[in-house]
Scaffold this motif. Structure first.
Motif, PDB file in Angstrom:
ATOM      1  N   LYS A  89      25.428  19.361  16.574  1.00 42.61           N
ATOM      2  CA  LYS A  89      24.844  18.473  17.313  1.00 42.61           C
ATOM      3  C   LYS A  89      24.483  18.835  18.742  1.00 42.61           C
ATOM      4  O   LYS A  89      23.484  18.964  19.289  1.00 42.61           O
ATOM      5  N   SER A  90      25.482  19.168  19.407  1.00 38.60           N
ATOM      6  CA  SER A  90      25.554  19.668  20.853  1.00 38.60           C
ATOM      7  C   SER A  90      24.623  20.890  21.121  1.00 38.60           C
ATOM      8  O   SER A  90      23.552  20.730  21.822  1.00 38.60           O
ATOM      9  N   ALA A  91      24.563  21.729  20.217  1.00 40.45           N
ATOM     10  CA  ALA A  91      23.878  23.074  20.361  1.00 40.45           C
ATOM     11  C   ALA A  91      22.432  22.858  19.904  1.00 40.45           C
ATOM     12  O   ALA A  91      21.580  23.387  20.834  1.00 40.45           O
ATOM     13  N   GLU A  92      21.994  21.988  19.225  1.00 37.47           N
ATOM     14  CA  GLU A  92      20.582  21.811  18.770  1.00 37.47           C
ATOM     15  C   GLU A  92      20.166  20.841  19.966  1.00 37.47           C
ATOM     16  O   GLU A  92      19.011  20.971  20.278  1.00 37.47           O
ATOM     17  N   SER A  93      21.043  19.864  20.416  1.00 40.80           N
ATOM     18  CA  SER A  93      20.468  19.013  21.665  1.00 40.80           C
ATOM     19  C   SER A  93      19.898  19.982  22.699  1.00 40.80           C
ATOM     20  O   SER A  93      19.090  19.781  23.390  1.00 40.80           O
ATOM     21  N   GLU A  94      20.973  20.932  22.993  1.00 35.39           N
ATOM     22  CA  GLU A  94      20.620  21.850  24.016  1.00 35.39           C
ATOM     23  C   GLU A  94      19.354  22.614  23.932  1.00 35.39           C
ATOM     24  O   GLU A  94      18.447  22.801  24.886  1.00 35.39           O
ATOM     25  N   VAL A  95      18.909  22.983  22.913  1.00 35.79           N
ATOM     26  CA  VAL A  95      17.551  23.806  22.465  1.00 35.79           C
ATOM     27  C   VAL A  95      16.434  22.913  22.756  1.00 35.79           C
ATOM     28  O   VAL A  95      15.399  23.269  23.155  1.00 35.79           O
ATOM     29  N   ILE A  96      16.646  21.739  22.004  1.00 31.87           N
ATOM     30  CA  ILE A  96      15.541  20.558  22.132  1.00 31.87           C
ATOM     31  C   ILE A  96      15.095  20.214  23.665  1.00 31.87           C
ATOM     32  O   ILE A  96      13.996  20.002  23.975  1.00 31.87           O
ATOM     33  N   ARG A  97      16.444  20.030  24.216  1.00 31.89           N
ATOM     34  CA  ARG A  97      16.366  19.614  25.709  1.00 31.89           C
ATOM     35  C   ARG A  97      15.534  20.881  26.686  1.00 31.89           C
ATOM     36  O   ARG A  97      14.695  20.425  27.434  1.00 31.89           O
ATOM     37  N   THR A  98      15.967  21.994  26.259  1.00 31.78           N
ATOM     38  CA  THR A  98      15.488  23.016  27.184  1.00 31.78           C
ATOM     39  C   THR A  98      13.901  23.293  26.650  1.00 31.78           C
ATOM     40  O   THR A  98      13.095  23.464  27.550  1.00 31.78           O
ATOM     41  N   ALA A  99      13.508  22.872  25.651  1.00 32.63           N
ATOM     42  CA  ALA A  99      11.885  23.132  25.145  1.00 32.63           C
ATOM     43  C   ALA A  99      11.320  21.904  25.919  1.00 32.63           C
ATOM     44  O   ALA A  99      10.155  22.096  26.468  1.00 32.63           O
ATOM     45  N   ALA A 100      12.002  20.801  26.219  1.00 31.92           N
ATOM     46  CA  ALA A 100      11.273  19.650  26.721  1.00 31.92           C
ATOM     47  C   ALA A 100      11.070  20.168  28.499  1.00 31.92           C
ATOM     48  O   ALA A 100      10.174  19.925  29.236  1.00 31.92           O
ATOM     49  N   LEU A 101      12.291  20.778  28.893  1.00 32.78           N
ATOM     50  CA  LEU A 101      12.388  21.143  30.308  1.00 32.78           C
ATOM     51  C   LEU A 101      11.092  22.116  30.742  1.00 32.78           C
ATOM     52  O   LEU A 101      10.639  22.091  31.707  1.00 32.78           O
ATOM     53  N   ILE A 102      10.976  22.879  29.608  1.00 32.07           N
ATOM     54  CA  ILE A 102      10.052  23.877  29.781  1.00 32.07           C
ATOM     55  C   ILE A 102       8.580  23.443  30.105  1.00 32.07           C
ATOM     56  O   ILE A 102       7.544  23.684  30.778  1.00 32.07           O
ATOM     57  N   ARG A 103       8.311  22.328  29.131  1.00 27.54           N
ATOM     58  CA  ARG A 103       7.211  21.733  29.223  1.00 27.54           C
ATOM     59  C   ARG A 103       6.926  20.850  30.387  1.00 27.54           C
ATOM     60  O   ARG A 103       5.895  20.983  31.049  1.00 27.54           O
ATOM     61  N   HIS A 104       7.981  20.275  30.841  1.00 33.14           N
ATOM     62  CA  HIS A 104       8.174  19.444  32.087  1.00 33.14           C
ATOM     63  C   HIS A 104       7.913  20.199  33.357  1.00 33.14           C
ATOM     64  O   HIS A 104       6.780  20.086  34.142  1.00 33.14           O
ATOM     65  N   THR A 105       8.453  21.620  33.062  1.00 30.80           N
ATOM     66  CA  THR A 105       8.145  22.306  34.396  1.00 30.80           C
ATOM     67  C   THR A 105       6.573  22.754  34.503  1.00 30.80           C
ATOM     68  O   THR A 105       6.007  22.768  35.499  1.00 30.80           O
ATOM     69  N   ALA A 106       6.124  23.135  33.306  1.00 32.62           N
ATOM     70  CA  ALA A 106       4.861  23.471  33.450  1.00 32.62           C
ATOM     71  C   ALA A 106       3.716  22.439  33.732  1.00 32.62           C
ATOM     72  O   ALA A 106       2.880  22.658  34.584  1.00 32.62           O
ATOM     73  N   ASP A 107       3.947  21.113  33.153  1.00 33.16           N
ATOM     74  CA  ASP A 107       3.220  19.907  33.530  1.00 33.16           C
ATOM     75  C   ASP A 107       3.219  19.680  35.338  1.00 33.16           C
ATOM     76  O   ASP A 107       2.237  19.256  35.770  1.00 33.16           O
ATOM     77  N   THR A 108       4.436  20.019  35.909  1.00 33.63           N
ATOM     78  CA  THR A 108       4.722  19.673  37.145  1.00 33.63           C
ATOM     79  C   THR A 108       3.943  20.458  37.901  1.00 33.63           C
ATOM     80  O   THR A 108       3.400  20.368  39.117  1.00 33.63           O
ATOM     81  N   ALA A 109       4.098  22.045  37.493  1.00 33.83           N
ATOM     82  CA  ALA A 109       3.340  22.939  38.362  1.00 33.83           C
ATOM     83  C   ALA A 109       2.093  22.682  38.501  1.00 33.83           C
ATOM     84  O   ALA A 109       1.468  23.244  39.502  1.00 33.83           O
ATOM     85  N   LYS A 110       1.137  22.065  37.526  1.00 33.54           N
ATOM     86  CA  LYS A 110      -0.207  21.942  37.608  1.00 33.54           C
ATOM     87  C   LYS A 110      -0.250  21.019  38.902  1.00 33.54           C
ATOM     88  O   LYS A 110      -1.399  21.006  39.530  1.00 33.54           O
ATOM     89  N   ILE A 111       0.696  20.019  39.144  1.00 31.83           N
ATOM     90  CA  ILE A 111       0.526  19.098  39.985  1.00 31.83           C
ATOM     91  C   ILE A 111       0.584  19.471  41.401  1.00 31.83           C
ATOM     92  O   ILE A 111      -0.213  19.094  42.293  1.00 31.83           O
ATOM     93  N   ILE A 112       1.805  20.426  41.664  1.00 31.00           N
ATOM     94  CA  ILE A 112       1.975  20.920  42.897  1.00 31.00           C
ATOM     95  C   ILE A 112       1.289  22.367  43.356  1.00 31.00           C
ATOM     96  O   ILE A 112       1.485  22.482  44.621  1.00 31.00           O
ATOM     97  N   TYR A 113       0.584  22.779  42.571  1.00 30.67           N
ATOM     98  CA  TYR A 113       0.102  24.286  42.745  1.00 30.67           C
ATOM     99  C   TYR A 113      -0.872  24.398  43.988  1.00 30.67           C
ATOM    100  O   TYR A 113      -0.869  25.191  44.566  1.00 30.67           O
ATOM    101  N   LYS A 114      -1.903  23.387  43.955  1.00 33.08           N
ATOM    102  CA  LYS A 114      -2.732  23.243  44.908  1.00 33.08           C
ATOM    103  C   LYS A 114      -3.242  22.020  45.373  1.00 33.08           C
ATOM    104  O   LYS A 114      -3.224  21.069  44.323  1.00 33.08           O
ATOM    105  N   ALA A 115      -3.427  21.602  46.488  1.00 31.14           N
ATOM    106  CA  ALA A 115      -3.783  20.143  47.053  1.00 31.14           C
ATOM    107  C   ALA A 115      -4.787  20.244  48.270  1.00 31.14           C
ATOM    108  O   ALA A 115      -4.174  20.728  49.314  1.00 31.14           O
ATOM    109  N   PRO A 116      -5.637  19.532  48.108  1.00 27.45           N
ATOM    110  CA  PRO A 116      -6.340  19.402  49.670  1.00 27.45           C
ATOM    111  C   PRO A 116      -5.709  18.350  50.551  1.00 27.45           C
ATOM    112  O   PRO A 116      -5.206  17.373  50.083  1.00 27.45           O
TER     113      PRO A 116
END
Length: 480
Positions: free
Chosen positions: A97-124
């Motif tokens: 259970k703990s192992a599968e949770s870590e993998v699923i959380r990691t997938a979410a973390l990677i997606r959130h990282t990509a989402d956030t990068a769009k926001i902070i990458y460039k700004a006027p």
């Protein structure tokens, strides 16, 4: 059995040396899971040089292309979660259970990282936002990569705490050299293959395997490294800090996570959270509840409720049962945890339950009448042991926690939300949970500690900002 060869073989031939490997064995049953190369300094040089040469091309790829790869990596992790969870189970002894949770959380973390990068990458930024400037001045703020990021990960989250370093580094256009812990390295290398399968060029994401005091020590002082993201003990973090000069870093280090129980707390809720957080994965994570400070008036009731919830814990071999309490990662860790238990008992603490050991499996242990000066309280212990300190006031509790050399996280249980918020401001820790676990919560939130528990802030936006630098281009417009 897995044997990671990569392209190290030709280097051994070049230097006329026999290929050396490190065996990776399961902490659960001692089975040989695989072998990884024990790299020489010359081989580390090759890894670093490859990543450095790849930087220019990778940094010029579009943000869209880089983030598309991260999204694809997240998809691959979810598709392969059963296989990777099985590897985690065998390699670091986590429950299924703990192992599968870590993998699923990691997938979410990677997606959130990509989402956030769009926001902070460039700004006027318009000139008239500040006094003294007019609308005719516009600044284009852009975040640029630093260069080569050295990522050093621990054993207890060998997937999640690798992804939290690699994903933001790649998103911002950096190249990466990963040095995984010798324990848990196969899981980390599996994740690297997912990144590469998703489209990260091999030269952009390199790996260095070997003993920490050999390959790791050489890597942290390598002149090609532009940034270090390290998770591990405070003593190792301090050693790294002394060796490097003017190299920026995120360091997530050791820490005690205390829980304070007030007289008006819901003791049933508190006990349930405490047991879950203190004993999951045998307490082998930095946010585990490491010490309980309880007001004298509710001391006996809390002890009774904690002991009752401890009876519900599943103990044993994770290959056989979905266990909460599992064998510790190795004999050294088990010996240390056991020594801390025995030391506290010899100094007058009282054993409530547990206190038994079979090999590296230590029974969940609850110890009362512990004092703030005991090693069990002052030193972080990765093990299933929970010390209880009786306190008589909020001020005493704050004094004990703030007196520790590190300040990671804390939790408060009380029905007085005003008192909780005001006390949270007083505690010298990186995060405070109110009526909940000693954890930061969502992957969106910062991961940090105070004092000797860390340098800078990790996870999500904070890692993206740390692994990049700001450049502004000021445009002066002609306004008729």
């Amino acid at each position: 059995m897995i044997q990671v060869m990569s392209d190290y073989g030709y280097l051994r031939k070049r230097y006329d040396m026999e290929m050396q490997f490190l065996e990776v064995r399961s902490p659960v049953d001692g089975a040989l899971l695989g072998k990884v190369p024990a790299l020489t300094k010359e081989e580390v040089d090759i890894r670093m040089q490859k990543a450095k040469r790849a930087f220019i091309k990778w940094s010029h790829t579009s943000l869209y292309e880089r983030l598309s790869i991260l999204y694809q990596t997240a998809e691959l992790l979810e598709q392969n979660r059963v296989e990777l969870a099985e590897l985690l189970l065998h390699e670091v002894g986590k429950s299924k259970k703990s192992a599968e949770s870590e993998v699923i959380r990691t997938a979410a973390l990677i997606r959130h990282t990509a989402d956030t990068a769009k926001i902070i990458y460039k700004a006027p930024m318009n000139g008239d936002n500040l006094g003294g400037y007019k609308k005719g001045k516009v600044a284009l703020m852009e975040r640029l990569p630093l260069g080569l990021v050295l990522a050093i990960s621990p054993f207890h989250y060998p997937v999640n705490l690798v992804a939290s370093k690699i994903a933001p580094a790649l998103a911002m256009g950096n190249t990466v050299v990963l040095k995984p812990a010798s324990i848990g390295c196969l899981s980390g290398l599996y994740l690297v293959k997912m990144f590469q399968k998703a489209g990260v060029p091999e030269e952009v994401l390199q790996t260095v395997t070997g003993k920490g005091n050999e390959a790791g020590d050489y890597a942290v002082t390598h002149p090609l490294v532009d940034f270090i993201h390290f998770t591990g003990s405070t003593c190792v973090g301090q050693a790294i800090a002394k060796k490097v000069s003017l190299v920026p870093a995120i360091m997530e280090l050791s820490g005690k996570s205390a829980t304070i129980i007030f007289e008006d707390a819901d003791l049933d809720v508190a006990a349930k959270y405490i047991v879950g957080e203190a004993f999951s994965y045998s307490g082998q994570h930095c946010s585990a509840a490491k010490c309980i400070l309880v007001m004298e008036l509710v001391h006996d009731k809390l002890i009774s409720k904690i002991a009752e919830y401890m009876k519900l814990l599943v103990i044993g071999n994770p290959l056989e049962v979905n266990a909460d309490v599992v064998p510790l990662i190795n004999k050294k860790s088990a010996d240390f945890a056991w020594a801390m238990i025995q030391d506290s008992l010899q100094k007058g603490a009282k054993l409530i339950t547990g206190g038994e050991r079979q090999g590296n499996l230590i029974q969940p242990t609850l110890i009362d009448q512990v004092t703030a000066d005991m090693s069990l309280v002052c030193i972080e212990v990765f093990g299933p042991v929970l010390p209880i300190i009786t306190v008589h006031s909020k001020e005493e509790a704050v004094s004990i926690i703030n007196g520790w050399k590190d300040g990671f996280q804390a939790a408060l249980f009380t029905s007085d939300i005003n008192r909780a918020i005001l006390m949270a401001e007083e505690l010298e820790v990186g995060a405070v949970g109110i009526n909940g676990k000693t954890e930061r919560g969502s992957e969106y939130l910062p991961f940090l500690g105070m004092k000797s528990s860390g340098i800078s802030v990790g996870k999500m936006r904070y890692s993206l900002e740390a692994m990049s630098k700001v450049k502004s281009t000021v445009v002066n417009l002609t306004i008729e």
